[in-house]
Design an enzyme around this catalytic site. Structure first.
Site, PDB file in Angstrom:
ATOM      1  N   ASP A 195      -8.571  47.649  46.802  1.00 37.04           N
ATOM      2  CA  ASP A 195      -9.652  47.245  47.206  1.00 37.04           C
ATOM      3  C   ASP A 195      -9.973  47.389  48.632  1.00 37.04           C
ATOM      4  O   ASP A 195      -9.766  46.604  49.510  1.00 37.04           O
ATOM      5  CB  ASP A 195      -9.920  45.616  47.012  1.00 37.04           C
ATOM      6  N   TYR A 203      -4.236  58.938  46.508  1.00 38.61           N
ATOM      7  CA  TYR A 203      -4.205  59.069  45.186  1.00 38.61           C
ATOM      8  C   TYR A 203      -4.552  60.153  44.566  1.00 38.61           C
ATOM      9  O   TYR A 203      -4.752  60.295  43.354  1.00 38.61           O
ATOM     10  CB  TYR A 203      -4.909  57.910  44.388  1.00 38.61           C
ATOM     11  N   CYS A 240      -7.293   4.912  51.947  1.00 37.07           N
ATOM     12  CA  CYS A 240      -7.889   3.642  51.575  1.00 37.07           C
ATOM     13  C   CYS A 240      -6.744   2.685  51.552  1.00 37.07           C
ATOM     14  O   CYS A 240      -5.702   2.891  51.078  1.00 37.07           O
ATOM     15  CB  CYS A 240      -8.373   3.579  50.217  1.00 37.07           C
ATOM     16  N   CYS A 293     -13.676   1.570  46.679  1.00 37.14           N
ATOM     17  CA  CYS A 293     -13.570   0.086  46.550  1.00 37.14           C
ATOM     18  C   CYS A 293     -14.104  -0.311  48.102  1.00 37.14           C
ATOM     19  O   CYS A 293     -14.343  -1.847  48.287  1.00 37.14           O
ATOM     20  CB  CYS A 293     -12.343  -0.473  46.487  1.00 37.14           C
ATOM     21  N   CYS A 339     -13.657   3.134  51.964  1.00 37.61           N
ATOM     22  CA  CYS A 339     -13.312   3.915  50.898  1.00 37.61           C
ATOM     23  C   CYS A 339     -14.576   3.898  49.912  1.00 37.61           C
ATOM     24  O   CYS A 339     -15.237   2.991  49.642  1.00 37.61           O
ATOM     25  CB  CYS A 339     -12.313   2.931  49.951  1.00 37.61           C
ATOM     26  N   GLU A 360      -2.575  53.453  37.879  1.00 37.42           N
ATOM     27  CA  GLU A 360      -2.363  52.981  39.328  1.00 37.42           C
ATOM     28  C   GLU A 360      -3.045  51.918  39.533  1.00 37.42           C
ATOM     29  O   GLU A 360      -4.323  51.713  39.047  1.00 37.42           O
ATOM     30  CB  GLU A 360      -3.090  54.089  40.246  1.00 37.42           C
ATOM     31  N   LYS A 393     -10.821  46.279  35.469  1.00 40.06           N
ATOM     32  CA  LYS A 393     -11.046  45.263  36.615  1.00 40.06           C
ATOM     33  C   LYS A 393     -10.316  43.868  36.169  1.00 40.06           C
ATOM     34  O   LYS A 393     -10.717  43.451  34.945  1.00 40.06           O
ATOM     35  CB  LYS A 393     -12.438  45.293  36.925  1.00 40.06           C
ATOM     36  N   CYS A 437      -8.076  -1.462  44.559  1.00 43.65           N
ATOM     37  CA  CYS A 437      -8.904  -0.380  44.736  1.00 43.65           C
ATOM     38  C   CYS A 437      -8.671   0.294  43.180  1.00 43.65           C
ATOM     39  O   CYS A 437      -7.745   0.984  42.394  1.00 43.65           O
ATOM     40  CB  CYS A 437      -8.487   1.008  45.697  1.00 43.65           C
ATOM     41  N   LYS A 443      -5.920  49.444  41.484  1.00 43.48           N
ATOM     42  CA  LYS A 443      -7.286  50.049  42.347  1.00 43.48           C
ATOM     43  C   LYS A 443      -7.204  49.209  43.484  1.00 43.48           C
ATOM     44  O   LYS A 443      -7.343  48.026  43.342  1.00 43.48           O
ATOM     45  CB  LYS A 443      -8.261  49.716  41.214  1.00 43.48           C
TER      46      LYS A 443
HETATM   47  O1  D41 Z   1      -7.174  52.659  44.254  1.00 42.90           O
HETATM   48  C1  D41 Z   1      -8.263  53.009  44.165  1.00 42.90           C
HETATM   49  N1  D41 Z   1      -9.339  52.533  44.842  1.00 42.90           N
HETATM   50  C2  D41 Z   1      -8.718  54.351  43.753  1.00 42.90           C
HETATM   51  C3  D41 Z   1     -10.010  54.750  43.590  1.00 42.90           C
HETATM   52  C4  D41 Z   1      -7.871  55.109  42.967  1.00 42.90           C
HETATM   53  N2  D41 Z   1      -6.444  54.473  42.574  1.00 42.90           N
HETATM   54  N3  D41 Z   1      -7.949  55.981  42.037  1.00 42.90           N
HETATM   55  C5  D41 Z   1      -9.334  56.567  42.110  1.00 42.90           C
HETATM   56  N4  D41 Z   1      -9.504  57.710  41.502  1.00 42.90           N
HETATM   57  C6  D41 Z   1     -10.816  58.362  41.607  1.00 42.90           C
HETATM   58  C7  D41 Z   1     -11.170  59.435  40.798  1.00 42.90           C
HETATM   59  C8  D41 Z   1     -10.434  59.358  39.533  1.00 42.90           C
HETATM   60  C9  D41 Z   1     -12.617  59.633  40.806  1.00 42.90           C
HETATM   61  C10 D41 Z   1     -10.475  60.671  41.451  1.00 42.90           C
HETATM   62  C11 D41 Z   1     -10.481  55.825  42.911  1.00 42.90           C
HETATM   63  C12 D41 Z   1     -11.649  56.514  42.859  1.00 42.90           C
HETATM   64  N5  D41 Z   1     -11.786  57.661  42.308  1.00 42.90           N
HETATM   65  C13 D41 Z   1     -12.864  56.096  43.948  1.00 42.90           C
HETATM   66  N6  D41 Z   1     -12.764  55.046  44.694  1.00 42.90           N
HETATM   67  C14 D41 Z   1     -13.919  55.106  45.120  1.00 42.90           C
HETATM   68  C15 D41 Z   1     -14.813  55.756  44.504  1.00 42.90           C
HETATM   69  C16 D41 Z   1     -13.801  56.361  43.518  1.00 42.90           C
END
Ligand code: D41
Length: 680
Positions: free
Chosen positions: A125, A233, A434, A419, A416, A121, A322, A440, A123
């Site tokens: 922010d 999630y 300029c 020049c 400028c 999935e 990440k 120049c 992640k």
């Molecule tokens: O999208 C996310 N930020 C995300 C965070 C995600 N897709 N899955 C997550 N799964 C978990 C576990 C595996 C521990 C159930 C998480 C997070 N944790 C998480 N977000 C912040 C702390 C942990």
């Protein structure tokens, strides 16, 4: 008129709520709206009116009850019935591979087969939250906090339209806690900040802070005005009910119950598929509607998860992979002005070096003075630097709260910096220039770089650094001087051996065989990009015909307007330019005759619209390539459009194409098409 509501009103209220719940589900969970926003709003208003007349009919799960009226004094505490675990991070392929190795080794001792299936999935922010439902009704929302205890944000979560207040379906657990991430989609964040700026209010530094700041409002009426969204999630505490045996099926159940699940979630098998997923999402990262900082791999099978268990506060069965940060904070050490080929002054911020998007950045463009004033960037400021894809790093915004005392707004220099010629800037034009022209040194260097570049004369081995050296020593002052260089003189230069000097002279010699469009583009006439150069060459056929043309004549060229025509004619009338052309021809530049008709090209009759940013080529280059293949390139989408080419951040044109069912090409598909049409 509040008395007891008649039965007809009661059933009408019920019917409206059922409809609204259904439409909400179709819109948010299924991403398949059944009615227009206006129709939805009309039904909601109707319900609100009936509830106004009969307040005793109001229930907490009514779609009208997302916003309460009384601010809290403070947030209550919520102890999570099951801890909200954290995620271990991996910053390299190696780290992800060793995660998978550990998983396989542990599972092997329990007799499990490999490779392991993972749920992958994006992640997000944003902010991790928990939402609890009792008998299908939303009863409590909490932040993650330290994982054990969070804050009670029930009122704030209620305001998020994509979080259901009432769940659908029959076999719901009596108590169901779900976990997810609250976020502000990128486009809504940009709009929110733009509107805040217009009102003179505080803006948010990034979508993550915007989401966090919005949820932490004691007055949920403020949260309600913030464009938040949520992806679920996973699950937490569950009572009287059972969940599927895998993450994949759990996500499917959650979606069926009415939750919004990230549409990019996939089941993958083995670590190589994980890494492919990482690369695929990474390539599309800029186009995703929401900000992500990585992807998460989770062992799909619940039984395997149980076997793996967790260490400290993080499960052994999941890891966050990440991406390098696309935005970072740093400090502006200085602001300098670079002088371009046309004399345009570009303010450039010299930065405290910072690692962004996978590279160290120490310069960022500030584009022009209007941009500098809009953002009010000053020397000494802390700024957010952004780097997305391959684009030049830019200063996204200033952290005003960190501005040191004694800074001064940036002023445009009167002369400028290279020049000393006067600098001019029209009131309406964003660019300052300029006025030195070829006197120049900076403009001369840039003129030669442009002339030798790949899309112009394409002189192999003559890079920017080398051109700068040649200009600095004074051997080269004009593109035509390149053909007077000899290997002995070149070999004198730093880091240049005799062999490479000879090779370069050969390359310069070979570059005399060119094409008319390349030459016209390479001359650097204002507003004449590759596409216009090609159009001019095809229309006039010969350099002599173009040189002899007046403004009316040049305006006959497709897509050339009066401004460009005036620039072209002025360029060829200029004595210095005529001398340059004369010397180039004398040096032996030549090109094959232009095919003005005949073979119409493989894409003849097709109309293309380009939108968004392509990572591998400029829009001009894409347009020129299409035109070479015989296609027409238009600026707006209509039913006559054959294809829309959509790069990153494509907007309304892409939407229009989709609504008209016009085929859309992404960048790889577009490159394939160009490749196959240049072969045919
Ligand atoms: O999208 C996310 N930020 C995300 C965070 C995600 N897709 N899955 C997550 N799964 C978990 C576990 C595996 C521990 C159930 C998480 C997070 N944790 C998480 N977000 C912040 C702390 C942990």
């Amino acid at each position: 008129m509040s008395g007891r509501a008649p039965g007809t009103v009661v059933s009408k209220v019920q019917r409206l709520r059922e409809l609204l719940h259904r439409y909400n589900y179709a819109y948010h969970a299924l991403d398949a709206p059944e009615v227009s926003d206006a129709q939805y709003d009309a039904l909601l208003e109707e319900l609100r009116a009936l509830e106004g007349q009969h307040p005793e009919l109001i229930t907490p799960d009514s779609p009208t009850q997302r916003v309460g009226a009384t601010p809290l004094a403070m947030f209550g505490e919520v102890r999570h019935r099951l801890p909200m675990l954290s995620l271990d991070n991996a910053f390299s392929e190696e780290a992800v591979r060793s995660f998978d190795r550990r998983v396989r080794e542990r599972l092997a001792t329990a007799g499990c087969e490999e490779p392991v299936r993972y749920s992958a999935e994006p992640k997000l922010d944003g902010l991790a939250v928990s939402a609890t439902y009792e008998n299908g009704l939303f009863t409590r929302g909490a932040t993650r906090g330290d994982g054990e205890t969070g804050e009670d944000i029930t009122q704030n979560l209620r305001t998020i339209a994509s979080l259901p207040l009432k769940l659908r379906g029959k076999d719901l657990p009596t108590v169901l806690e779900v976990r997810g991430e609250v976020f502000m989609p990128k486009a809504r964040f940009e709009r929110f900040n733009a509107e805040a700026t217009a009102r003179g209010e505080k803006t948010f530094v990034n979508p993550r802070n915007a989401a966090a700041g919005s949820l932490r409002q004691l007055d949920a009426r403020i949260t309600a005005k913030r464009p938040l969204d949520i992806f679920i999630y996973g699950t937490g505490y569950v009572e009287d009910g059972s969940l599927p045996d895998t993450q994949g099926e759990t996500l499917a159940s959650l979606r069926a119950w009415g939750f919004k699940i990230c549409p990019e979630s996939r089941i993958v098998t083995g670590i190589d598929e994980c890494l492919r997923y990482f690369a695929d999402i990474g390539a599309r990262r800029a186009q995703l509607a929401y900000q992500i900082d990585g992807v998460v791999y989770k062992v799909d099978d619940q039984e395997q998860r149980r076997l793996l268990g967790f260490v400290a506060r993080a499960p052994r069965w999941a890891i966050a992979h990440k991406y390098p940060a696309e935005e970072e904070t740093t400090v502006v050490r200085d602001i300098e002005f670079q002088v371009g080929r046309t004399g345009a002054l570009t303010p450039v911020a010299r930065l405290e070096p910072v690692f962004v998007g996978g590279v160290t950045v120490s310069n960022a463009t500030l584009h022009n003075m209007d941009e500098v004033h809009r953002k009010d960037v000053r020397v000494g400021d802390s700024v957010i630097v952004r780097r997305a894809g391959d684009v030049i790093p830019e200063v996204a915004r200033v952290l005003l709260e960190r501005r040191p005392a004694g800074t001064r707004p940036l002023a445009l220099p009167a002369c400028c910096p290279v020049c000393g010629s006067p600098v001019v800037k029209d009131e309406e034009a964003a660019v300052a220039r300029c006025t030195g022209g070829r006197s120049c040194p900076a403009q001369r260097v840039e003129e030669i770089k442009h002339f030798a570049a790949r899309r112009a004369l394409d002189i192999r081995g003559l890079g920017d650094k080398l051109i700068e050296q040649l200009c600095a020593t004074g051997v080269v002052r004009s593109p035509a001087d390149l053909w007077h260089l000899d290997a002995a003189a070149l070999a004198e230069l730093e880091r240049m051996g005799e062999k490479s000097a000879q090779k370069l002279v050969k390359a310069i010699h070979a570059a005399r065989a060119t094409t008319l469009p390349r030459l016209l583009y390479g001359l650097g006439i204002r507003d004449v990009g590759e596409a216009t150069a090609l159009a001019l060459a095809q229309h006039f056929g010969t350099l002599q015909a173009l040189q002899a043309a007046d403004e009316d004549g040049v305006q006959q060229v497709p897509d050339v307007g009066p401004v460009v025509a005036a620039n072209v004619v002025a360029w060829f009338r200029d004595t210095e330019n005529r001398r340059l052309l004369h010397r180039l021809l004398e040096a032996g530049l030549h090109w094959p005759p232009i095919q003005r008709s005949g073979n119409p090209g493989p894409l003849a009759g097709k109309t293309f619209v380009l939108t968004g940013t392509l990572s591998g080529m400029t829009r001009e280059a894409a347009q020129a390539a299409l035109q070479r293949a015989g296609a027409r390139v238009s600026g707006s989408v209509s039913s006559k459009t054959s294809y829309v080419v959509a790069g990153a951040e494509a907007g309304s044109k892409l939407k229009k194409a989709q609504s008209l069912s016009i085929p859309v090409l992404d960048e790889p598909a577009f490159l394939d098409l160009l490749k196959s049409s240049s072969r045919s």
